[in-house]
Design an enzyme around this catalytic site. Structure first.
Site, PDB file in Angstrom:
ATOM      1  N   HIS A   1       0.840  -1.203   0.000  1.00 33.39           N
ATOM      2  CA  HIS A   1       0.000   0.000   0.000  1.00 33.39           C
ATOM      3  C   HIS A   1       0.875   1.253   0.000  1.00 33.39           C
ATOM      4  CE1 HIS A   1      -2.633  -2.985   2.251  1.00 33.39           C
ATOM      5  NE2 HIS A   1      -3.423  -2.647   1.256  1.00 33.39           N
TER       6      HIS A   1
ATOM      7  N   GLN B   1      -8.629  -7.670 -10.673  1.00 33.00           N
ATOM      8  CA  GLN B   1      -9.358  -6.485 -10.200  1.00 33.00           C
ATOM      9  C   GLN B   1      -9.071  -5.285 -11.108  1.00 33.00           C
ATOM     10  OE1 GLN B   1      -9.667  -5.239  -5.926  1.00 33.00           O
ATOM     11  NE2 GLN B   1      -7.918  -3.959  -6.412  1.00 33.00           N
TER      12      GLN B   1
ATOM     13  N   VAL C   1       4.775  -5.625  -4.530  1.00 31.88           N
ATOM     14  CA  VAL C   1       5.833  -5.556  -3.511  1.00 31.88           C
ATOM     15  C   VAL C   1       5.860  -6.906  -2.784  1.00 31.88           C
ATOM     16  CG1 VAL C   1       6.633  -4.380  -1.425  1.00 31.88           C
ATOM     17  CG2 VAL C   1       5.544  -3.069  -3.269  1.00 31.88           C
TER      18      VAL C   1
END
Ligand code: AMP
Length: 280
Positions: free
Chosen positions: A37, A153, A176
């Site tokens: 994030h 998505q 990541v």
């Protein structure tokens, strides 16, 4: 950094900034923020003058027997991380704020919604598309940042942006990973020590397929088999799907070419993990 709780507050914030000519970036998340994030927030801060991070565990994208109730919620730490990475506001609404009386209006991206994760998690992408549409309508971001980690998505949301003619550019950021290859996920906290040791199997399968393609391998049959063998060697990891598809349509393809998505989903214990690679 301000914390906004209502759609009206988000709309006002966005309007005020656009009036000043500032570009707006949006990073939609379900919280329990980690370095994946953080990379999205950094990318947003690097390319937009104002950045909103939404933190909302979206009930409509969870199936009835999934982990909505126990999904990790770490709001204080999330705010600190978002601020450190350059977010200007957090949007953290209640469920009732985004779904008044439960909500009756939903966004269905036909065809794509039933593929990959949407096949094993019926209704999942309908929930994702609906909540992201609500965020786009309120925030009208210039750019919204998503991880390649959730590649299906991204395909669903790109199609939604096309169909609904949203003026938002979808920016995709690289996956990541932990040093052993495991893709960072808020759900990794569910893994026991034994499961954590098994979890890199997904990435081993991905890397094997990448190396086949690097050596000129193209055929879906061969690539799917190469990945399958990696999972066969770790029987405690249960495959949900292994797929080679066109990234835009999510339809299976017979051979890998630029824009092809190779994606896997598997259960490690009770925890469902995903990983993928995109060929260029
Ligand atoms: P989530 O909070 O799981 O809904 O994820 C919010 C966003 O972060 C989505 O666009 C994810 O694809 C992205 N994301 C999650 N994990 C990673 C990761 N390991 N690397 C890059 N992006 C990620």
């Amino acid at each position: 950094m301000e914390i906004l709780r209502t759609v009206e507050e988000l709309r006002e914030w966005s309007r005020a900034n656009r009036k000043l000519g500032r570009s707006i970036g949006l990073v939609p998340t379900m919280g329990a923020l980690h370095a994946g994030h953080a990379s999205l927030i950094r990318a947003a801060a690097a390319s937009c003058e104002q950045v909103a991070v939404s933190i909302f565990v979206n009930p409509t994208q969870f199936g009835p027997n999934e982990d909505f109730a126990r999904y990790p919620r770490t709001f204080e730490a999330d705010c600190a991380l978002a601020q450190a990475e350059g977010a200007h506001v957090i949007f953290a609404p209640s469920v009732d704020e985004l779904y008044p009386d439960g909500g009756t209006t939903f966004v269905e991206v036909e065809g794509l919604s039933e593929r990959l994760d949407g096949k094993s998690r019926p209704g999942h992408f309908r929930g994702v598309a609906s909540v992201v549409a609500k965020l786009f309508i309120a925030a009208e971001p210039d750019r919204a940042f998503f991880g390649q980690k959730d590649a299906a998505q991204v395909a669903v949301l790109r199609r939604m942006v096309l169909d609904l003619r949203f003026g938002t550019e979808i920016v995709v950021c690289p996956i990541v990973r932990e040093v052993d290859g495991l893709a960072l996920s808020s759900r990794n906290v569910y893994l026991s020590a034994t499961e954590r040791a098994q979890a890199p199997t997904l990435n081993r399968a991905i890397r094997r397929v990448e190396s086949f393609v690097g050596q000129g391998g193209r055929s879906a049959i061969a690539l799917l088999e190469a990945a399958r063998e990696v999972f066969d060697a770790e029987p405690s990891v249960r495959v949900d799907y292994i797929e080679l598809v066109d990234w835009a349509t999510l339809q299976p393809v017979e051979s890998a070419s630029p824009g092809t998505l190779f994606a896997v989903a598997a259960y490690v214990g009770a925890t469902r993990l995903i990983d993928n690679t995109i060929f260029n």
